[in-house]
Design an enzyme around this catalytic site. Structure first.
Site, short mmCIF file in Angstrom:
data_model
loop_
_atom_site.label_atom_id
_atom_site.label_comp_id
_atom_site.label_asym_id
_atom_site.label_seq_id
_atom_site.Cartn_x
_atom_site.Cartn_y
_atom_site.Cartn_z
N LYS A 25 -59.31 3.19 40.40
CA LYS A 25 -57.85 3.22 40.33
C LYS A 25 -57.42 2.12 39.39
O LYS A 25 -58.15 1.13 39.21
CB LYS A 25 -57.28 2.96 41.72
CG LYS A 25 -55.86 3.40 41.90
CD LYS A 25 -55.75 4.83 42.42
CE LYS A 25 -54.31 5.27 42.54
NZ LYS A 25 -54.17 6.65 43.00
N GLY A 56 -39.64 12.07 52.47
CA GLY A 56 -39.87 11.94 51.02
C GLY A 56 -39.99 13.31 50.40
O GLY A 56 -41.03 13.95 50.52
N VAL A 57 -38.90 13.78 49.77
CA VAL A 57 -38.95 15.11 49.17
C VAL A 57 -38.96 14.98 47.65
O VAL A 57 -38.08 15.47 46.94
CB VAL A 57 -37.81 16.02 49.69
CG1 VAL A 57 -38.20 16.63 51.02
CG2 VAL A 57 -36.48 15.27 49.83
N GLY A 58 -39.97 14.28 47.15
CA GLY A 58 -40.18 14.11 45.72
C GLY A 58 -41.06 15.24 45.23
O GLY A 58 -40.97 16.39 45.71
N VAL A 87 -44.35 16.06 45.59
CA VAL A 87 -45.18 16.77 46.58
C VAL A 87 -44.31 17.31 47.71
O VAL A 87 -44.46 18.46 48.13
CB VAL A 87 -46.26 15.82 47.17
CG1 VAL A 87 -47.11 16.57 48.18
CG2 VAL A 87 -47.14 15.24 46.07
P1 NAD Z 1 -42.48 10.94 44.23
O1 NAD Z 1 -42.13 9.60 43.75
O2 NAD Z 1 -42.19 12.13 43.39
O3 NAD Z 1 -41.75 11.23 45.64
C1 NAD Z 1 -41.60 10.28 46.64
C2 NAD Z 1 -40.25 10.53 47.33
O4 NAD Z 1 -40.14 9.65 48.45
C3 NAD Z 1 -39.05 10.24 46.42
O5 NAD Z 1 -38.14 11.34 46.48
C4 NAD Z 1 -38.45 8.97 47.02
O6 NAD Z 1 -37.05 8.91 46.86
C5 NAD Z 1 -38.83 9.12 48.48
N1 NAD Z 1 -38.86 7.87 49.24
C6 NAD Z 1 -39.23 6.63 48.81
N2 NAD Z 1 -39.12 5.74 49.82
C7 NAD Z 1 -38.67 6.44 50.90
C8 NAD Z 1 -38.36 6.08 52.24
N3 NAD Z 1 -38.46 4.82 52.67
N4 NAD Z 1 -37.94 7.07 53.08
C9 NAD Z 1 -37.81 8.34 52.66
N5 NAD Z 1 -38.11 8.72 51.39
C10 NAD Z 1 -38.50 7.79 50.53
O7 NAD Z 1 -44.02 10.87 44.62
P2 NAD Z 1 -45.02 12.10 44.88
O8 NAD Z 1 -45.79 12.36 43.64
O9 NAD Z 1 -44.31 13.22 45.55
O10 NAD Z 1 -46.04 11.41 45.91
C11 NAD Z 1 -45.68 11.20 47.25
C12 NAD Z 1 -46.79 10.47 47.97
O11 NAD Z 1 -47.98 11.25 47.94
C13 NAD Z 1 -47.18 9.10 47.34
O12 NAD Z 1 -47.57 8.24 48.37
C14 NAD Z 1 -48.39 9.45 46.48
O13 NAD Z 1 -49.26 8.32 46.30
C15 NAD Z 1 -49.06 10.51 47.34
N6 NAD Z 1 -49.89 11.44 46.58
C16 NAD Z 1 -49.35 12.16 45.57
C17 NAD Z 1 -50.16 13.04 44.86
C18 NAD Z 1 -49.58 13.92 43.77
O14 NAD Z 1 -50.24 14.89 43.38
N7 NAD Z 1 -48.38 13.64 43.29
C19 NAD Z 1 -51.52 13.17 45.16
C20 NAD Z 1 -52.05 12.41 46.21
C21 NAD Z 1 -51.22 11.53 46.90
#
Ligand code: NAD
Length: 357
Positions: free
Chosen positions: A89, A186-188, A190
């Site tokens: 990483k 967290g509705v980002g 994923v």
């Molecule tokens: P992202 O940044 O697109 O989405 C994260 C969401 O969480 C955002 O909408 C943000 O506003 C929200 N958030 C932040 N703090 C918060 C809180 N305290 N309460 C509620 N919501 C909150 O990230 P992502 O790519 O969707 O990844 C989400 C998680 O999954 C991360 O921990 C990441 O490390 C993990 N992950 C992602 C992937 C991937 O393919 N993107 C793969 C493995 C693991």
């Protein structure tokens, strides 16, 4: 006269050795403002693959701890997913909104290249595919580029959905999510794809996020109910899906949680691995270990490394159902926290090839 010279231990090397890391590369470039750390945990099964995170750490020690823990997590994730990859990483210390430049990412790419393929990078929090295009001008050891395997989030969400169904089967005797009350925190990237799968299956969806505009859009599109941040852990629900940041399973939240299952995509969900996995087991909450259930993203990256199709990646992510089913079933039978079972299974795969972690 006492000629004995005191042997001074370097705390970083001691920490590497206690966590089993192979190598750390500290990167600094005054011209571009780059400060980064690349950690290679283990390369027994193949080159270390894991994303680069750009984050405003409070200090450099916090960044080091993050990269050490995340890179070790990648070793477990890649091993348990039967990928011919080791764990690594990288973190770039800085504000992803103000500090990005082509020069900074190209300099970072040169550092990645200096590892001669022992480490392959990709996107993580704070990094976009266009940043990786700059990195790729200096090194071939990068995946997740536009026009190739692309955004890993849909595959991550699909694998998480599969792992959630496996836990549901173990808890309720059927893996049908129709009518199950599920909170997606967290509705980002994923989280939204996960909501889409859950909505197609007729789950009763609750969502929380720090961004009100995202919440409003998703609740309208999928008929999900918005939950206030301060109330979310007290919600009467079947499944809690952490899809924001890590550390949300801690002393305070586990006491409040009223769910049967925790299955979500966030990394490092257990604040303290020694305490909080056991606390979930004691509360009879089934836990899908984060590094096993969210492996869809790295499966997607692996498909790019090997030149495999996106269909292959989705098919492989479907196997997460069986992996999680085995882990959680063993955890229940042996009364051992699920993340420890998963770590042991990953270590067995590595030991079969090489050395104990
Ligand atoms: P992202 O940044 O697109 O989405 C994260 C969401 O969480 C955002 O909408 C943000 O506003 C929200 N958030 C932040 N703090 C918060 C809180 N305290 N309460 C509620 N919501 C909150 O990230 P992502 O790519 O969707 O990844 C989400 C998680 O999954 C991360 O921990 C990441 O490390 C993990 N992950 C992602 C992937 C991937 O393919 N993107 C793969 C493995 C693991």
């Amino acid at each position: 006269m006492n000629n004995k010279i005191e042997f001074l231990e370097n705390p970083i090397i001691s920490q590497m050795s206690s966590m089993g890391h192979d190598q750390i590369l500290f990167c600094s470039d005054n011209e571009t403002g780059l400060k980064a750390i690349i950690a290679i945990h283990d390369t027994t099964l193949g080159p270390a693959l894991g994303g680069t995170r750009m984050w405003r750490y409070n200090n450099e020690l916090e960044a080091l701890n993050d990269v050490l823990r995340l890179s070790r997590g990648m070793t477990y994730k890649n091993a348990i997913s039967n990928l011919a990859l080791g764990g690594g990483k990288a973190v770039i210390i800085g504000d992803s909104k103000t500090m990005k430049s082509e020069a900074l990412f190209r300099r970072f790419g040169k550092f990645v290249d200096s590892l001669a393929g022992n480490y392959i990078t990709a996107e993580d929090v704070g990094i976009s595919p266009s940043d990786m295009v700059w990195v790729s001008k200096e090194t071939n050891h990068v995946v997740g580029l536009p026009g190739k395997s692309g955004d890993p989030s849909p595959v991550t969400a699909y694998g998480t959905y599969m792992g959630m169904k496996a836990c549901t089967k173990l808890k309720y005797g059927s893996d049908d999510l129709n009518g199950k009350k599920i909170l997606v925190q967290g509705v980002g990237h994923v989280g939204e794809y996960l909501v889409e799968y859950l909505s197609k299956e007729g789950a009763e969806i609750f969502i929380s996020d720090i961004h009100q505009d995202t919440l409003s859009r998703i609740s309208k599109e999928y008929g999900a109910t918005q939950v206030d941040l301060k109330d979310m852990y007290d919600l009467d629900m079947d499944i809690y899906a952490p899809c924001a940041l890590g550390g949300t399973l801690n002393d305070e939240t586990i006491t409040r949680l009223r769910c049967q299952i925790v299955a979500g995509a966030a990394n490092n969900q257990l604040k303290d691995e020694d305490i909080h996995g056991r606390a979930l087991l004691d509360k009879e909450i089934l836990y899908a270990p984060d590094f096993a259930v969210n492996a869809g993203g790295v499966i997607n990256c692996f498909s790019e490394v090997e030149g495999l199709s996106s269909d292959w990646a989705l098919q492989k992510a479907q196997d997460i159902y069986h992996t999680i089913y085995d882990i959680v079933q063993r955890s229940q039978n042996e009364k051992i926290p699920a993340h420890l079972i998963a770590m042991k299974m990953a270590e067995e795969k590595i030991n079969a090839v090489h050395k104990p972690l």
